[in-house]
Design a protein around this motif. Structure first.
Motif, PDB file in Angstrom:
ATOM      1  N   ALA A 198       0.834  -1.199   0.000  1.00 50.52           N
ATOM      2  CA  ALA A 198       0.000   0.000   0.000  1.00 50.52           C
ATOM      3  C   ALA A 198       0.871   1.252   0.000  1.00 50.52           C
ATOM      4  O   ALA A 198       0.507   2.271  -0.563  1.00 50.52           O
ATOM      5  N   ASN A 199       2.033   1.169   0.655  1.00 47.69           N
ATOM      6  CA  ASN A 199       2.932   2.321   0.675  1.00 47.69           C
ATOM      7  C   ASN A 199       4.374   1.873   0.950  1.00 47.69           C
ATOM      8  O   ASN A 199       4.620   0.728   1.314  1.00 47.69           O
ATOM      9  N   ARG A 200       5.284   2.808   0.779  1.00 44.83           N
ATOM     10  CA  ARG A 200       6.705   2.542   0.930  1.00 44.83           C
ATOM     11  C   ARG A 200       7.047   2.132   2.364  1.00 44.83           C
ATOM     12  O   ARG A 200       7.881   1.251   2.576  1.00 44.83           O
ATOM     13  N   SER A 201       6.383   2.762   3.351  1.00 47.84           N
ATOM     14  CA  SER A 201       6.678   2.453   4.754  1.00 47.84           C
ATOM     15  C   SER A 201       6.462   0.979   5.075  1.00 47.84           C
ATOM     16  O   SER A 201       7.264   0.361   5.770  1.00 47.84           O
ATOM     17  N   GLU A 202       5.368   0.428   4.558  1.00 49.88           N
ATOM     18  CA  GLU A 202       5.066  -0.980   4.832  1.00 49.88           C
ATOM     19  C   GLU A 202       6.158  -1.883   4.243  1.00 49.88           C
ATOM     20  O   GLU A 202       6.577  -2.856   4.860  1.00 49.88           O
ATOM     21  N   ALA A 203       6.619  -1.538   3.051  1.00 49.78           N
ATOM     22  CA  ALA A 203       7.683  -2.329   2.407  1.00 49.78           C
ATOM     23  C   ALA A 203       8.988  -2.227   3.189  1.00 49.78           C
ATOM     24  O   ALA A 203       9.708  -3.217   3.360  1.00 49.78           O
ATOM     25  N   ILE A 204       9.289  -1.031   3.693  1.00 53.07           N
ATOM     26  CA  ILE A 204      10.513  -0.843   4.475  1.00 53.07           C
ATOM     27  C   ILE A 204      10.427  -1.618   5.790  1.00 53.07           C
ATOM     28  O   ILE A 204      11.386  -2.250   6.218  1.00 53.07           O
ATOM     29  N   ARG A 205       9.239  -1.619   6.418  1.00 50.47           N
ATOM     30  CA  ARG A 205       9.065  -2.402   7.659  1.00 50.47           C
ATOM     31  C   ARG A 205       9.352  -3.881   7.396  1.00 50.47           C
ATOM     32  O   ARG A 205      10.066  -4.530   8.166  1.00 50.47           O
ATOM     33  N   ASP A 206       8.833  -4.412   6.298  1.00 53.57           N
ATOM     34  CA  ASP A 206       9.086  -5.815   5.955  1.00 53.57           C
ATOM     35  C   ASP A 206      10.567  -6.063   5.694  1.00 53.57           C
ATOM     36  O   ASP A 206      11.110  -7.090   6.101  1.00 53.57           O
ATOM     37  N   ALA A 207      11.207  -5.120   5.002  1.00 57.57           N
ATOM     38  CA  ALA A 207      12.628  -5.269   4.683  1.00 57.57           C
ATOM     39  C   ALA A 207      13.460  -5.292   5.966  1.00 57.57           C
ATOM     40  O   ALA A 207      14.399  -6.089   6.094  1.00 57.57           O
ATOM     41  N   VAL A 208      13.108  -4.455   6.928  1.00 60.54           N
ATOM     42  CA  VAL A 208      13.840  -4.411   8.200  1.00 60.54           C
ATOM     43  C   VAL A 208      13.630  -5.714   8.979  1.00 60.54           C
ATOM     44  O   VAL A 208      14.573  -6.281   9.527  1.00 60.54           O
ATOM     45  N   ARG A 209      12.379  -6.197   8.998  1.00 58.86           N
ATOM     46  CA  ARG A 209      12.091  -7.473   9.682  1.00 58.86           C
ATOM     47  C   ARG A 209      12.910  -8.605   9.067  1.00 58.86           C
ATOM     48  O   ARG A 209      13.481  -9.436   9.770  1.00 58.86           O
ATOM     49  N   GLU A 210      12.960  -8.640   7.743  1.00 57.11           N
ATOM     50  CA  GLU A 210      13.698  -9.677   7.023  1.00 57.11           C
ATOM     51  C   GLU A 210      15.195  -9.595   7.348  1.00 57.11           C
ATOM     52  O   GLU A 210      15.859 -10.601   7.560  1.00 57.11           O
ATOM     53  N   TYR A 211      15.705  -8.388   7.422  1.00 58.30           N
ATOM     54  CA  TYR A 211      17.122  -8.161   7.733  1.00 58.30           C
ATOM     55  C   TYR A 211      17.459  -8.694   9.134  1.00 58.30           C
ATOM     56  O   TYR A 211      18.452  -9.374   9.336  1.00 58.30           O
ATOM     57  N   ILE A 212      16.578  -8.382  10.090  1.00 50.33           N
ATOM     58  CA  ILE A 212      16.798  -8.834  11.473  1.00 50.33           C
ATOM     59  C   ILE A 212      16.734 -10.361  11.541  1.00 50.33           C
ATOM     60  O   ILE A 212      17.595 -11.007  12.144  1.00 50.33           O
ATOM     61  N   TYR A 213      15.749 -10.930  10.873  1.00 59.55           N
ATOM     62  CA  TYR A 213      15.562 -12.378  10.859  1.00 59.55           C
ATOM     63  C   TYR A 213      16.793 -13.089  10.305  1.00 59.55           C
ATOM     64  O   TYR A 213      17.328 -14.014  10.908  1.00 59.55           O
ATOM     65  N   LYS A 214      17.266 -12.623   9.152  1.00 58.42           N
ATOM     66  CA  LYS A 214      18.421 -13.265   8.511  1.00 58.42           C
ATOM     67  C   LYS A 214      19.674 -13.154   9.360  1.00 58.42           C
ATOM     68  O   LYS A 214      20.452 -14.099   9.469  1.00 58.42           O
ATOM     69  N   ASN A 215      19.894 -11.990   9.941  1.00 62.23           N
ATOM     70  CA  ASN A 215      21.121 -11.789  10.706  1.00 62.23           C
ATOM     71  C   ASN A 215      21.080 -12.473  12.065  1.00 62.23           C
ATOM     72  O   ASN A 215      22.109 -12.824  12.608  1.00 62.23           O
ATOM     73  N   LYS A 216      19.877 -12.661  12.583  1.00 64.57           N
ATOM     74  CA  LYS A 216      19.710 -13.393  13.829  1.00 64.57           C
ATOM     75  C   LYS A 216      20.136 -14.849  13.618  1.00 64.57           C
ATOM     76  O   LYS A 216      20.805 -15.444  14.455  1.00 64.57           O
ATOM     77  N   LEU A 217      19.724 -15.399  12.459  1.00 65.55           N
ATOM     78  CA  LEU A 217      20.089 -16.775  12.157  1.00 65.55           C
ATOM     79  C   LEU A 217      21.591 -16.923  11.999  1.00 65.55           C
ATOM     80  O   LEU A 217      22.176 -17.925  12.367  1.00 65.55           O
ATOM     81  N   ARG A 218      22.211 -15.895  11.469  1.00 64.46           N
ATOM     82  CA  ARG A 218      23.650 -15.936  11.232  1.00 64.46           C
ATOM     83  C   ARG A 218      24.421 -16.081  12.535  1.00 64.46           C
ATOM     84  O   ARG A 218      25.472 -16.672  12.585  1.00 64.46           O
ATOM     85  N   GLU A 219      23.849 -15.508  13.612  1.00 63.09           N
ATOM     86  CA  GLU A 219      24.555 -15.605  14.887  1.00 63.09           C
ATOM     87  C   GLU A 219      23.902 -16.651  15.807  1.00 63.09           C
ATOM     88  O   GLU A 219      24.000 -16.564  17.021  1.00 63.09           O
ATOM     89  N   ALA A 220      23.216 -17.610  15.163  1.00 67.39           N
ATOM     90  CA  ALA A 220      22.532 -18.660  15.934  1.00 67.39           C
ATOM     91  C   ALA A 220      23.531 -19.365  16.848  1.00 67.39           C
ATOM     92  O   ALA A 220      24.654 -19.649  16.453  1.00 67.39           O
ATOM     93  N   ASP A 221      23.107 -19.619  18.078  1.00 69.03           N
ATOM     94  CA  ASP A 221      24.025 -20.280  18.995  1.00 69.03           C
ATOM     95  C   ASP A 221      24.156 -21.754  18.627  1.00 69.03           C
ATOM     96  O   ASP A 221      23.391 -22.297  17.844  1.00 69.03           O
ATOM     97  N   GLU A 222      25.150 -22.371  19.194  1.00 70.85           N
ATOM     98  CA  GLU A 222      25.548 -23.735  18.848  1.00 70.85           C
ATOM     99  C   GLU A 222      24.403 -24.750  18.963  1.00 70.85           C
ATOM    100  O   GLU A 222      24.359 -25.717  18.221  1.00 70.85           O
TER     101      GLU A 222
END
Ligand code: NI
Length: 139
Positions: A30-54
């Motif tokens: 619907a707007n740019r803000s919603e897309a940016i919110r999704d992009a930020v969520r995706e970024y956090i999700y991916k990087n969280k996995l990268r530092e997944a504990d053992e």
């Protein structure tokens, strides 16, 4: 109930913003803000996995595209996968065209191990493209 939001100002190079707007235009936002919110969520999700504990576990898919004509690539990928039969659940092979094959490998187990397998498969000569889709499993 509407989530409370904060306003931020972000500076972007015009070309990057144009590309982003063009991309989200076709995606139904619907707007740019919603897309940016999704992009930020995706970024956090991916990087969280990268530092997944053992100990963290996940389930996911590794995808590979490779040229099967390249000498030894098929054997190397098979050998590698046999070393991880505790994590690899299933494997689907698709012959894309005369040269290219796609392999979808279903994995379940320690996230650090899954990332290790993905890195080794990606580094195999002949592999042109790879990706990893992974979902954490709560225990
Ligand atoms: Ni094939």
């Amino acid at each position: 109930m509407k989530e409370k939001t904060s306003r931020i100002g972000v500076s972007l190079p015009p070309k990057l913003l144009d590309r982003f707007d063009e991309m989200i235009d076709g995606m139904g936002y619907a707007n740019r803000s919603e897309a940016i919110r999704d992009a930020v969520r995706e970024y956090i999700y991916k990087n969280k996995l990268r530092e997944a504990d053992e100990k963290a576990k996940g389930i996911g898919v590794i995808s590979l595209i490779y040229d099967h004509h390249l000498h030894g690539v098929t054997e190397s990928l098979t050998d590698l996968q046999h070393n991880y039969c505790d994590v690899i659940q299933s494997n689907t092979h698709i012959h894309l065209d005369h040269h290219n094959c796609m392999e979808l490998i279903i994995v379940e187990g320690k996230i650090t191990k899954i990332q290790d397998i993905k890195n080794q498969l990606t580094a195999t000569a002949g592999v042109k493209h790879s990706d990893l889709l992974i979902n954490p499993v709560e225990e």
